[in-house]
Design an enzyme around this catalytic site. Sequence first.
Site, PDB file in Angstrom:
ATOM      1  N   ALA A  33      -0.883  -9.996  -5.168  1.00 63.01           N
ATOM      2  CA  ALA A  33       0.084 -10.830  -5.901  1.00 63.01           C
ATOM      3  C   ALA A  33       0.268 -10.330  -7.328  1.00 63.01           C
ATOM      4  CB  ALA A  33      -0.391 -12.273  -5.916  1.00 63.01           C
ATOM      5  N   GLY A  35       2.220  -7.745  -8.334  1.00 55.55           N
ATOM      6  CA  GLY A  35       3.503  -7.084  -8.624  1.00 55.55           C
ATOM      7  C   GLY A  35       4.260  -7.835  -9.716  1.00 55.55           C
ATOM      8  N   ARG A  39      12.675  -8.980 -10.251  1.00 55.82           N
ATOM      9  CA  ARG A  39      13.978  -9.356  -9.686  1.00 55.82           C
ATOM     10  C   ARG A  39      14.130 -10.869  -9.449  1.00 55.82           C
ATOM     11  NH1 ARG A  39      14.908  -5.914  -4.654  1.00 55.82           N
ATOM     12  NH2 ARG A  39      12.665  -5.572  -4.697  1.00 55.82           N
ATOM     13  N   GLY A 105      -0.069   0.576  -7.854  1.00 52.00           N
ATOM     14  CA  GLY A 105       0.288   0.692  -6.445  1.00 52.00           C
ATOM     15  C   GLY A 105      -0.612  -0.137  -5.548  1.00 52.00           C
ATOM     16  N   TYR A 128       0.448  -9.931   1.643  1.00 46.04           N
ATOM     17  CA  TYR A 128       1.203  -9.988   0.387  1.00 46.04           C
ATOM     18  C   TYR A 128       1.534 -11.451   0.079  1.00 46.04           C
ATOM     19  CZ  TYR A 128       2.417  -4.993   1.035  1.00 46.04           C
ATOM     20  OH  TYR A 128       2.400  -3.648   1.202  1.00 46.04           O
ATOM     21  N   GLY A 165       8.556   1.070   4.425  1.00 45.56           N
ATOM     22  CA  GLY A 165       7.818   2.213   4.948  1.00 45.56           C
ATOM     23  C   GLY A 165       8.061   2.286   6.451  1.00 45.56           C
TER      24      GLY A 165
HETATM   25  C1  UD1 Z   1       5.219  -1.964   0.538  1.00 42.94           C
HETATM   26  C2  UD1 Z   1       4.740  -0.857   1.507  1.00 42.94           C
HETATM   27  C3  UD1 Z   1       5.873  -0.537   2.486  1.00 42.94           C
HETATM   28  C4  UD1 Z   1       6.278  -1.802   3.235  1.00 42.94           C
HETATM   29  C5  UD1 Z   1       6.695  -2.889   2.258  1.00 42.94           C
HETATM   30  C6  UD1 Z   1       6.914  -4.192   2.988  1.00 42.94           C
HETATM   31  C7  UD1 Z   1       3.213   0.530   0.200  1.00 42.94           C
HETATM   32  C8  UD1 Z   1       3.049   1.810  -0.526  1.00 42.94           C
HETATM   33  N1  UD1 Z   1       4.407   0.322   0.754  1.00 42.94           N
HETATM   34  O1  UD1 Z   1       6.277  -1.414  -0.219  1.00 42.94           O
HETATM   35  O2  UD1 Z   1       5.416   0.443   3.423  1.00 42.94           O
HETATM   36  O3  UD1 Z   1       7.338  -1.513   4.120  1.00 42.94           O
HETATM   37  O4  UD1 Z   1       5.642  -3.113   1.277  1.00 42.94           O
HETATM   38  O5  UD1 Z   1       7.433  -5.148   2.106  1.00 42.94           O
HETATM   39  O6  UD1 Z   1       2.263  -0.221   0.314  1.00 42.94           O
HETATM   40  N2  UD1 Z   1       1.242  -5.155  -5.596  1.00 42.94           N
HETATM   41  C9  UD1 Z   1       0.136  -5.356  -6.394  1.00 42.94           C
HETATM   42  N3  UD1 Z   1      -0.246  -4.370  -7.247  1.00 42.94           N
HETATM   43  C10 UD1 Z   1       0.408  -3.189  -7.345  1.00 42.94           C
HETATM   44  C11 UD1 Z   1       1.544  -2.992  -6.526  1.00 42.94           C
HETATM   45  C12 UD1 Z   1       1.932  -3.983  -5.653  1.00 42.94           C
HETATM   46  O7  UD1 Z   1      -0.495  -6.415  -6.337  1.00 42.94           O
HETATM   47  O8  UD1 Z   1      -0.026  -2.338  -8.147  1.00 42.94           O
HETATM   48  C13 UD1 Z   1       1.633  -6.219  -4.647  1.00 42.94           C
HETATM   49  C14 UD1 Z   1       3.009  -6.820  -4.905  1.00 42.94           C
HETATM   50  O9  UD1 Z   1       2.884  -7.980  -5.704  1.00 42.94           O
HETATM   51  C15 UD1 Z   1       3.475  -7.170  -3.509  1.00 42.94           C
HETATM   52  C16 UD1 Z   1       2.786  -6.156  -2.617  1.00 42.94           C
HETATM   53  O10 UD1 Z   1       1.716  -5.629  -3.372  1.00 42.94           O
HETATM   54  O11 UD1 Z   1       3.013  -8.451  -3.130  1.00 42.94           O
HETATM   55  C17 UD1 Z   1       3.712  -5.013  -2.193  1.00 42.94           C
HETATM   56  O12 UD1 Z   1       4.143  -4.298  -3.316  1.00 42.94           O
HETATM   57  P1  UD1 Z   1       5.620  -3.741  -3.448  1.00 42.94           P
HETATM   58  O13 UD1 Z   1       5.729  -3.027  -4.722  1.00 42.94           O
HETATM   59  O14 UD1 Z   1       6.578  -4.831  -3.163  1.00 42.94           O
HETATM   60  O15 UD1 Z   1       5.629  -2.670  -2.259  1.00 42.94           O
HETATM   61  P2  UD1 Z   1       6.916  -2.117  -1.525  1.00 42.94           P
HETATM   62  O16 UD1 Z   1       7.487  -1.019  -2.331  1.00 42.94           O
HETATM   63  O17 UD1 Z   1       7.809  -3.207  -1.106  1.00 42.94           O
END
Ligand code: UD1
Length: 473
Positions: A33, A35, A39, A105, A128, A165
């Site tokens: 959580a 991110g 948006r 990431g 997520y 992905g």
């Molecule tokens: C990710 C997946 C992708 C999948 C998609 C589904 C990866 C590299 N890619 O992409 O394959 O199809 O979700 O929705 O995993 N978050 C953190 N810390 C971070 C980055 C993200 O807590 O440093 C959390 C975000 O809050 C979110 C989740 O991880 O809840 C996914 O992150 P997001 O950046 O939305 O990944 P996607 O690019 O959508």
Amino acid sequence: MCVTVAQSNLAAKRLNQKYNEKNHMSIAFVILAAGKGTRMQSDLPKALHQLGGASLLHHTIRSGQDLNPNRTIVVASNQDSEQIKQEANKINTAIEVITQEHQYGTAHAVSVTKAALADFKGNVIILYADTPLITSQSLKAMINSRSKYDIIVLGFEAQEPTGYGRLVMSGTTLDHIVEEKEANDPERAITLCNSGLLACDRKVLFDLINKVNNNNATKEYYLTDIVALAKSSGLSSTAVICNPEETLGINTREELATAESMFQSKKRIEVLKKGVTLIAPETVFFSFDTDIKQDVTIEPNVVFGPGVTIQSGAVIRSFSHLEGANIGSGCVVGPFARIRPDTILEEYAKIGNFVEVKAAQISKDAKINHLSYIGDTAVGEATNIGAGSITCNFDSVMKHRTTIGANAFIGSNTIIVAPVTIGDGAITASGTIVTKDVMPKDLVISRSKITVRHSGAERLRDILKLRAKAKRE
Ligand code: UD1
Ligand code: MG
């Protein structure tokens, strides 16, 4: 194995049985959580936006409840962690919140839980917080597949795969996951997508995450890279396929509205299947925990906030709003009623139009039929509260309680200044202001003397007309 909402009850039962037999392993949920959620255009952390009367985080945690997790860890950003902690604490005090200082990431986000899970033995499921519609059936199907594969990814067939992905399969084995930004044309043509959910043994997960690098288009540490890394270490992966509706991720207000509408449709079907009549289902809005028993009728345009239970045979009439209330069997509420938290209506109580009730216990057969406010009050059995009567429960600093006995009659427009008790069988005359206790069977009247002047209306009108004429001249 595909697990969808439409699966028959029997199949769901079998799945549960299979899950229970195999689930001698402990389970830890790691909910991402952290991110930025830019948006959403909001000061509120994305995970705390509301869906069906609860936060997105609440929904994600609920989806895993049936699996009885031993640990639940939420990964939050520095900025959001206090608010996320407060919400997590409200849901369950055992939930841990760990801060991810910088968002490097998804693999990095999971890695910040490594120390907290150091002594944990069993499966870790990554979820997520912004994907709240996941069902417990899908999570169970993932755990069931762990007996055959080392890594289980929850996938779905996307009509519009852009942004997700892609799952590159080799038969039933998942070969690797490629992110949209890294994908070549044939890979982009794949419609089997990654939901982001993943299940894996704790030790294997952190060993593989250690090997993830950020040599990619976004310079992020991708959790999805662990599938290819597992393959090169001789480990196996597969995908469990779920209904695409479960995987809806919330990134914008538009997606939040779509998720709300999907949640409501599902809840309406659930309620109808239980034997509840919804005259116009699409106009009735439920919360995640609305509990309505069979043979209740809900008229059009009714909204349920959190915490409402309705017993069988009750009727909720149009344009009513209910929250935090227990409505007994045979009660009638509305039209245009507002039932606020901590209200209990015992069986066959009646709440009519333009009546607001808050923190009140309304006993069996009691009636409050028109234009009233009854707050912090106990109303006894078969008591009738006349039109326009109100309790004055707030003195501008404190709230006070009112107690009204059984079989009392509160005349229209009675003002009850709390704290006050009105005994069984008492009557208050219309327009009375009750400022002290009324004994059982007493009649209480507070009225100013009325004066009638014969033909006074005519005389008054003549005077007023003369005054108006003088003003015009
Ligand atoms: C990710 C997946 C992708 C999948 C998609 C589904 C990866 C590299 N890619 O992409 O394959 O199809 O979700 O929705 O995993 N978050 C953190 N810390 C971070 C980055 C993200 O807590 O440093 C959390 C975000 O809050 C979110 C989740 O991880 O809840 C996914 O992150 P997001 O950046 O939305 O990944 P996607 O690019 O959508
Ligand atoms: Mg995303």
